[in-house]
Design a protein around this motif. Sequence first.
Motif, mmCIF file in Angstrom:
data_model
loop_
_atom_site.group_PDB
_atom_site.id
_atom_site.type_symbol
_atom_site.label_atom_id
_atom_site.label_comp_id
_atom_site.label_asym_id
_atom_site.label_seq_id
_atom_site.Cartn_x
_atom_site.Cartn_y
_atom_site.Cartn_z
ATOM 1 N N LEU A 155 0.831 -1.202 0.000
ATOM 2 C CA LEU A 155 0.000 0.000 0.000
ATOM 3 C C LEU A 155 0.865 1.251 0.000
ATOM 4 O O LEU A 155 0.660 2.167 -0.808
ATOM 5 C CB LEU A 155 -0.910 -0.005 1.236
ATOM 6 N N ALA A 156 1.851 1.263 0.870
ATOM 7 C CA ALA A 156 2.712 2.441 0.996
ATOM 8 C C ALA A 156 3.460 2.714 -0.312
ATOM 9 O O ALA A 156 3.572 3.856 -0.757
ATOM 10 C CB ALA A 156 3.697 2.249 2.144
ATOM 11 N N ASP A 157 3.937 1.644 -0.937
ATOM 12 C CA ASP A 157 4.681 1.823 -2.189
ATOM 13 C C ASP A 157 3.784 2.349 -3.295
ATOM 14 O O ASP A 157 4.169 3.246 -4.060
ATOM 15 C CB ASP A 157 5.300 0.487 -2.621
ATOM 16 N N ARG A 158 2.568 1.814 -3.373
ATOM 17 C CA ARG A 158 1.661 2.274 -4.435
ATOM 18 C C ARG A 158 1.275 3.729 -4.213
ATOM 19 O O ARG A 158 1.161 4.512 -5.155
ATOM 20 C CB ARG A 158 0.388 1.414 -4.486
ATOM 21 N N LEU A 159 1.067 4.089 -2.987
ATOM 22 C CA LEU A 159 0.736 5.484 -2.688
ATOM 23 C C LEU A 159 1.894 6.404 -3.072
ATOM 24 O O LEU A 159 1.678 7.482 -3.627
ATOM 25 C CB LEU A 159 0.421 5.656 -1.203
#
Lengths: 534, 404
Positions: A155-159
């Motif tokens: 999630l953090a990477d996609r954000l």
Amino acid sequence: MMGPETHPGFGSPPREEMESLALSDYGSAMSSRLSAVATAVDGGDPPLSAAASSSSSFLDPPSYSNVVFRSLDGQNDATPDRPSLCRDFPSHRSDRAAASEYASIAVSDPQKEQDAVNSLVPGGGAYVTYLITSRTRAGGAEFRVRRRFRDVVTLADRLAEAYRGFFIPPRPDKNVVESQVMQKHDFVEQRRSALEKYLWRLAVHPVIGNSDELRVFLQVQGKLPLPTSTDMASRMLDGAVRLPKQLFREGQAGYVTPQDAVQPAKGGRDLLRIFKELKQSVANDWGGAKPPVVEEDKEFLERKDRMQDLEQQLSTASKQAEALVKAQQDIGETMGELGLAFIKLTKFENEEAVYNSQRVQAADAKCVATAAVKASRLYRELNAQTVKHLDTLHEYLGLMLAVHSAFSDRASALLTVQTLMSDLSSLNTRIEKLEVASSKIFGGDRSRMRKVEELKETIRVTEDAKYCASREYERIKENNRSELERLDRERHDDFLSMLKGFVINQVGYAEKGANVWAAVAEETRGYARENNKT
Amino acid sequence: MISPGSPPGSSSQSPRSPSAPLFLSVTVTDPVKLGNGVQAYISYRVITKTNLPEYQGPEKIVIRRYSDFVWLHDRLAEKYKGIFIPPLPEKSAVEKFRFSAEFIEMRRQALDIFINRIASHPQLKQSEDLRTFLQEDEETMERARSQETGIFKKKPTDLMQIFKDVQSMVSDVVLGKEKPVEESNPEYEKLKHYIFELEDHLAEAQKQAYRLVKRHRELGQSLADFGKAIKLLGACEGDSLGKVFSDLGSKSELLSIKLQKEAHNLLMNFEEPLKDYVRAVQSIKATMTDRANAFRQQCELAETTKLKEINLDKLMLMRSEKAVEAEIEYKELKAESEEATRRFETIVKLMSEEMMRFQEQKTADLGLAFHEFARGQAKLANEIADAWRSLVPKLDACSPSMCS
């Protein structure tokens, strides 16, 4: 929670004694005087009963500070199943919370699960999942999903990819070392709490709170439908495979497409592009000529400096805040142990009393002991509140990471633009050279002219890419700007309420402490003499 | 802490009844470092104010050093068996601290209390050694001090006694009587237990009190550091918020100073009195040792006398010439035995009076220490509340940022 207290040589159980002393003390005149004082001071609040004061985790400070503190605390809902986090927000934070798409997010119920597929190591492949319960503000619908930490990383990477230029709250660390070293239970609890805070911060962000990525994370059952990040090594490997093609069959694979141009070079597989941008950045730093586009926004540069300054001061303040908390904890603990020593002295003198003066001494010592135990408790409560307030410092320090990321998004977007412009200029130069060379041959050089056509095609694509890259850069600049403004605004409010909370907290507990000791001083007044020797 | 100017009832009953009550008041003050290097030491001014006839004039000032106090203590301990001699502060082991301001102040206070306790004790105050200490000039004092050291300066009878003690100890071991003879007095047993346990309790309380002093200092330091950091952080913020940060930082630094002050107060007026009583209990233990020795001597002499008596009777029966000599020896030994019994009984009587006096003093002295402790804490808490409270209106005046 204080650690276990050991008293070598004094074997009796410490804590129960301390608790029972205060609780059982209601017969004596001393304690009733204390509660009378407390009632008068609290102005109508229930008297200082042991049960209330020991179990309350919120300060109910006496006197006028009551009013001020309540107003900060006043916006809390009272719904019973509301998750723990929301309770602690002062008014403007709850305003921000009210603007979020989500009413609540809770992380709970850690469970061990087994990865069926791959375990070379026996017992390996085990991981922990957490139950994430969220409710939307609009429909009031509740969602429950199970996620593991790896999903959070995704999630953090996609954000980070989708929201370049924004101050994206940093995700909890992987803590590889701690996860091995710490007690399993403690580590899982630490992680659970960190996850909850992280998700809530995402939800409260005006832009990211509305993102699809977050929604999907919170609401879609089963496997997380976001593309996972491949690790750096395999990306490099992929890129290395492509590189020869890029170098030798330049016309086709040597340029950046517009869709690539809006992504940073570093995360991708295009090694050639990475090298080019690296070369550009070196030329920027060491080359004689000024790059075609530079960071000219003075306001931005000023703010950047301020952010750096802020980060440094935050780091120091955060450290000193921790030291202060520790000092408060220590003094509370020692005060408690002192009280305990006096309780023992009291008991001893009472049991062994031969002379009346010993009984008097025992009563005096008991008076001091009770006060010391109360004071110790007050310090403990004070500290619990202090930690909550000063946590704002730590929070903003963490946010500085997000600021760095956002600024580096901007820098890399700029670098992409600069690199593309360099590309364009060198392409144009080559076309010129080819045309000159071709014109020297009578009738033109067909192979050279073909080459020129290819290059002109490349230029067209590159121009498009440059256009997209420029737009992306401008977009990121705008994100930076609006986020900086938001940061300044929110920081002002959050710091203000941090200071208020901290100060009122100190006042409240100091007043309580003063009352406790004043009563003892009054009780022992008879021993004071006017002619105290120096 | 104990006022020597206490009501006349507690001083000696004088046959004359003058209008002014008799008093003896001593102050130890003005520590000054003298000498150089390894031989450097602290000297104190000892000021005596009195109207007692045995003393020269209304006021006398002398200069004394720590070893002079030790001399006085040792003399009194020798002469007044059975009385709890007021304790001295310890000799400092660590070189580094010997001349620190805090250590000097602690010692001065302890010496002042020591000398005043002697001056207000019904028996000790009449001691000639006290008069010597309070009045003689420095050279006389130095001479007296250097005479007392070492076993070689002991009187011959003392030496004999020491040999006898060793002798009897050896014969006890040889005869298999290894356990020393002890009183079988249940009340006294109870007292001994009490004293030993009291020392533990007081020592624990003193240890915690000392730790509390340290914690105050640490909290003070962290407030100072925190204040500084907050001020710097405030410089990053603008306008009114920045000003509040700066004020908060200043208050924090101010409170740091107050905490250091309270730490000192705690040390001098709470921790030191507790330490003083730990020493006092140790002094009682010394008296208990004296009592045990006196008891042993009494028993041994009684036994030896008895044997001598039996021997004498035998000789008299046999009409031996040695009978005369034996009778003289017997009479001498009997006198010594009676003397030893008298000494022992004096100690017992004195101890019981002293115990009562000790308990009363302990309650008063520690009561005062508790009072000072509570007063100091209350004052500190009020200062803390006041300092932080003064910031609240400024914080309220600071408006939240405008929503864009």
